[in-house]
Design a protein around this motif. Structure first.
Motif, PDB file in Angstrom:
ATOM      1  N   GLN A 193       0.850  -1.190   0.000  1.00  0.00           N
ATOM      2  CA  GLN A 193       0.000   0.000   0.000  1.00  0.00           C
ATOM      3  C   GLN A 193       0.885   1.239   0.000  1.00  0.00           C
ATOM      4  N   PRO A 194       0.362   2.412  -0.377  1.00  0.00           N
ATOM      5  CA  PRO A 194       1.201   3.610  -0.407  1.00  0.00           C
ATOM      6  C   PRO A 194       1.907   3.875   0.919  1.00  0.00           C
ATOM      7  N   SER A 195       3.174   4.273   0.814  1.00  0.00           N
ATOM      8  CA  SER A 195       3.920   4.727   1.987  1.00  0.00           C
ATOM      9  C   SER A 195       3.605   6.180   2.288  1.00  0.00           C
ATOM     10  N   THR A 196       3.453   6.990   1.232  1.00  0.00           N
ATOM     11  CA  THR A 196       3.078   8.398   1.377  1.00  0.00           C
ATOM     12  C   THR A 196       2.131   8.777   0.254  1.00  0.00           C
ATOM     13  N   VAL A 197       1.218   9.691   0.566  1.00  0.00           N
ATOM     14  CA  VAL A 197       0.387  10.353  -0.442  1.00  0.00           C
ATOM     15  C   VAL A 197       0.429  11.832  -0.109  1.00  0.00           C
ATOM     16  N   GLU A 198       0.705  12.663  -1.087  1.00  0.00           N
ATOM     17  CA  GLU A 198       0.723  14.105  -0.840  1.00  0.00           C
ATOM     18  C   GLU A 198       0.124  14.837  -2.025  1.00  0.00           C
ATOM     19  N   GLN A 199      -0.501  15.973  -1.725  1.00  0.00           N
ATOM     20  CA  GLN A 199      -1.013  16.850  -2.766  1.00  0.00           C
ATOM     21  C   GLN A 199      -0.054  18.018  -2.897  1.00  0.00           C
ATOM     22  N   LEU A 200       0.536  18.142  -4.063  1.00  0.00           N
ATOM     23  CA  LEU A 200       1.534  19.170  -4.302  1.00  0.00           C
ATOM     24  C   LEU A 200       0.876  20.549  -4.375  1.00  0.00           C
ATOM     25  N   PRO A 201       1.654  21.621  -4.256  1.00  0.00           N
ATOM     26  CA  PRO A 201       1.070  22.967  -4.301  1.00  0.00           C
ATOM     27  C   PRO A 201       0.249  23.239  -5.560  1.00  0.00           C
ATOM     28  N   ASP A 202       0.581  22.584  -6.685  1.00  0.00           N
ATOM     29  CA  ASP A 202      -0.177  22.816  -7.919  1.00  0.00           C
ATOM     30  C   ASP A 202      -1.411  21.924  -8.030  1.00  0.00           C
ATOM     31  N   GLY A 203      -1.697  21.115  -6.996  1.00  0.00           N
ATOM     32  CA  GLY A 203      -2.903  20.294  -6.984  1.00  0.00           C
ATOM     33  C   GLY A 203      -2.710  18.864  -7.427  1.00  0.00           C
ATOM     34  N   ARG A 204      -1.560  18.534  -8.013  1.00  0.00           N
ATOM     35  CA  ARG A 204      -1.310  17.153  -8.428  1.00  0.00           C
ATOM     36  C   ARG A 204      -1.032  16.273  -7.209  1.00  0.00           C
ATOM     37  N   LEU A 205      -1.293  14.974  -7.360  1.00  0.00           N
ATOM     38  CA  LEU A 205      -0.994  14.019  -6.304  1.00  0.00           C
ATOM     39  C   LEU A 205       0.338  13.331  -6.583  1.00  0.00           C
ATOM     40  N   HIS A 206       1.049  13.038  -5.514  1.00  0.00           N
ATOM     41  CA  HIS A 206       2.337  12.341  -5.571  1.00  0.00           C
ATOM     42  C   HIS A 206       2.264  11.179  -4.589  1.00  0.00           C
ATOM     43  N   VAL A 207       2.547   9.975  -5.066  1.00  0.00           N
ATOM     44  CA  VAL A 207       2.429   8.758  -4.261  1.00  0.00           C
ATOM     45  C   VAL A 207       3.756   8.023  -4.261  1.00  0.00           C
ATOM     46  N   THR A 208       4.157   7.516  -3.096  1.00  0.00           N
ATOM     47  CA  THR A 208       5.297   6.609  -3.022  1.00  0.00           C
ATOM     48  C   THR A 208       4.824   5.291  -2.414  1.00  0.00           C
ATOM     49  N   ALA A 209       5.460   4.199  -2.816  1.00  0.00           N
ATOM     50  CA  ALA A 209       5.111   2.881  -2.287  1.00  0.00           C
ATOM     51  C   ALA A 209       6.355   2.000  -2.283  1.00  0.00           C
ATOM     52  N   ARG A 210       6.508   1.257  -1.206  1.00  0.00           N
ATOM     53  CA  ARG A 210       7.645   0.349  -1.061  1.00  0.00           C
ATOM     54  C   ARG A 210       7.280  -1.011  -1.644  1.00  0.00           C
ATOM     55  N   GLU A 211       8.260  -1.694  -2.215  1.00  0.00           N
ATOM     56  CA  GLU A 211       8.026  -3.061  -2.657  1.00  0.00           C
ATOM     57  C   GLU A 211       7.684  -3.922  -1.445  1.00  0.00           C
ATOM     58  N   TRP A 212       6.777  -4.838  -1.613  1.00  0.00           N
ATOM     59  CA  TRP A 212       6.243  -5.576  -0.467  1.00  0.00           C
ATOM     60  C   TRP A 212       7.275  -6.496   0.179  1.00  0.00           C
ATOM     61  N   ASN A 213       8.303  -6.900  -0.583  1.00  0.00           N
ATOM     62  CA  ASN A 213       9.243  -7.890  -0.055  1.00  0.00           C
ATOM     63  C   ASN A 213      10.698  -7.437  -0.063  1.00  0.00           C
ATOM     64  N   ARG A 214      10.959  -6.149  -0.342  1.00  0.00           N
ATOM     65  CA  ARG A 214      12.327  -5.652  -0.231  1.00  0.00           C
ATOM     66  C   ARG A 214      12.305  -4.140  -0.074  1.00  0.00           C
ATOM     67  N   ASP A 215      13.422  -3.605   0.400  1.00  0.00           N
ATOM     68  CA  ASP A 215      13.484  -2.198   0.766  1.00  0.00           C
ATOM     69  C   ASP A 215      13.843  -1.337  -0.442  1.00  0.00           C
ATOM     70  N   ARG A 216      12.900  -1.232  -1.360  1.00  0.00           N
ATOM     71  CA  ARG A 216      13.053  -0.338  -2.502  1.00  0.00           C
ATOM     72  C   ARG A 216      11.721   0.359  -2.725  1.00  0.00           C
ATOM     73  N   THR A 217      11.763   1.670  -2.931  1.00  0.00           N
ATOM     74  CA  THR A 217      10.552   2.481  -3.021  1.00  0.00           C
ATOM     75  C   THR A 217      10.415   3.094  -4.407  1.00  0.00           C
ATOM     76  N   TRP A 218       9.165   3.146  -4.887  1.00  0.00           N
ATOM     77  CA  TRP A 218       8.839   3.743  -6.181  1.00  0.00           C
ATOM     78  C   TRP A 218       7.919   4.935  -5.959  1.00  0.00           C
TER      79      TRP A 218
END
Length: 270
Positions: A193-218
């Motif tokens: 599931q998402p690690s972070t969700v944020e709404q940027l100042p211009d209104g766009r959404l930015h999402v980060t999520a970690r791989e479920w089985n290793r420490d790498r984030t997209w």
């Protein structure tokens, strides 16, 4: 779990145990969810086992403060729908009409109900929400945008992309269709599931999520406010750890806690 098994699990969504008489016999540890309401009160949800249940699974119960900072009312069962097994994820948020929206996991898929003054027990009939994260890939994250609209994010089901989303522009419009947020370019990668969700100042959404089985984030960003999503990219270290501050009203889940700051709305897994 094979795709066929996932389909069978999804078909069992929103299963009920009508043999249970509605006893809050014992709470399930670490399942208390608190939701801040616009009027200053706090609503709480908790899973309880029922000694009269025939399937051994818990149920969602709900209570509210009688006023901001006041005492809580009695626990009341939301419905006869069961939660679990394996995942007991639950999350809730207040919508633009001031009604609570509740999501909980049952047999691998998420079910949904909303406060309804005319419904049994004050809630609408429980129905399938359509998000069914791959097993062990987390639950649903609810995020409220600055205009009051709500987004529901979850790791994608088998063959459905790396992450899926449903959007509610307002309570009257209801939830829009399920959308895929595309596939991570590396083969064999599964996201939690998402690690972070944020709404940027211009209104766009930015999402980060970690791989479920290793420490790498997209990470992924909308190309325009309310628009399509760009490609998934490996996240820079700072992108996976935005500043934390007070929680936006209503966006609360088991485990992860929502965070926000003055410049942009954000949600960060604790």
């Amino acid at each position: 779990m094979a795709p066929t098994a996932v389909a069978q699990a999804a078909s069992a969504a929103c299963s009920t145990d009508t043999g249970a008489t509605g006893l809050a016999s014992s709470p399930v540890a670490d399942t208390l969810v608190s939701v801040a309401r616009a009027d200053g009160r706090i609503a709480q949800f908790q899973l309880f086992y029922d000694a009269t249940a025939t399937r051994g699974l818990p149920f969602v119960w709900h209570r509210e403060q009688n006023g901001p900072g006041g005492a809580y009312g009695v626990w009341q069962r939301v419905s006869a729908a069961t939660v679990g097994p394996k995942s007991y994820a639950m999350t809730a948020i207040e919508n633009s009409a001031g009604k609570l929206e509740l999501l909980f996991s049952t047999y691998g898929s998420f079910c949904h109900t909303v406060e309804d003054d005319g419904g049994p027990g004050g809630w609408s009939a429980v129905d399938g929400f359509g998000l069914a994260p791959t097993p062990y890939h987390g639950g649903v994250v609810l995020f409220k945008e600055r205009d009051g609209s709500i987004d529901a994010f979850a790791s994608g089901a088998y063959g459905a992309g790396s992450m899926e989303l449903r959007h509610q522009q307002n309570a009257g419009a209801g939830w829009g269709p399920k959308q895929s947020m595309g596939q991570v370019p590396d083969a064999g990668v599964g996201l939690s599931q998402p690690s972070t969700v944020e709404q940027l100042p211009d209104g766009r959404l930015h999402v980060t999520a970690r791989e479920w089985n290793r420490d790498r984030t997209w990470e992924i960003r909308q190309t325009a406010p309310g628009g399509n999503w760009g490609p998934w990219q490996p996240a820079a270290p700072a992108a996976a750890s935005p500043l934390r501050a007070a929680a936006p009203a209503g966006a609360t889940a088991i485990g992860p806690r929502p965070k926000a700051d003055a410049a942009q709305a954000s949600w960060t897994a604790a």
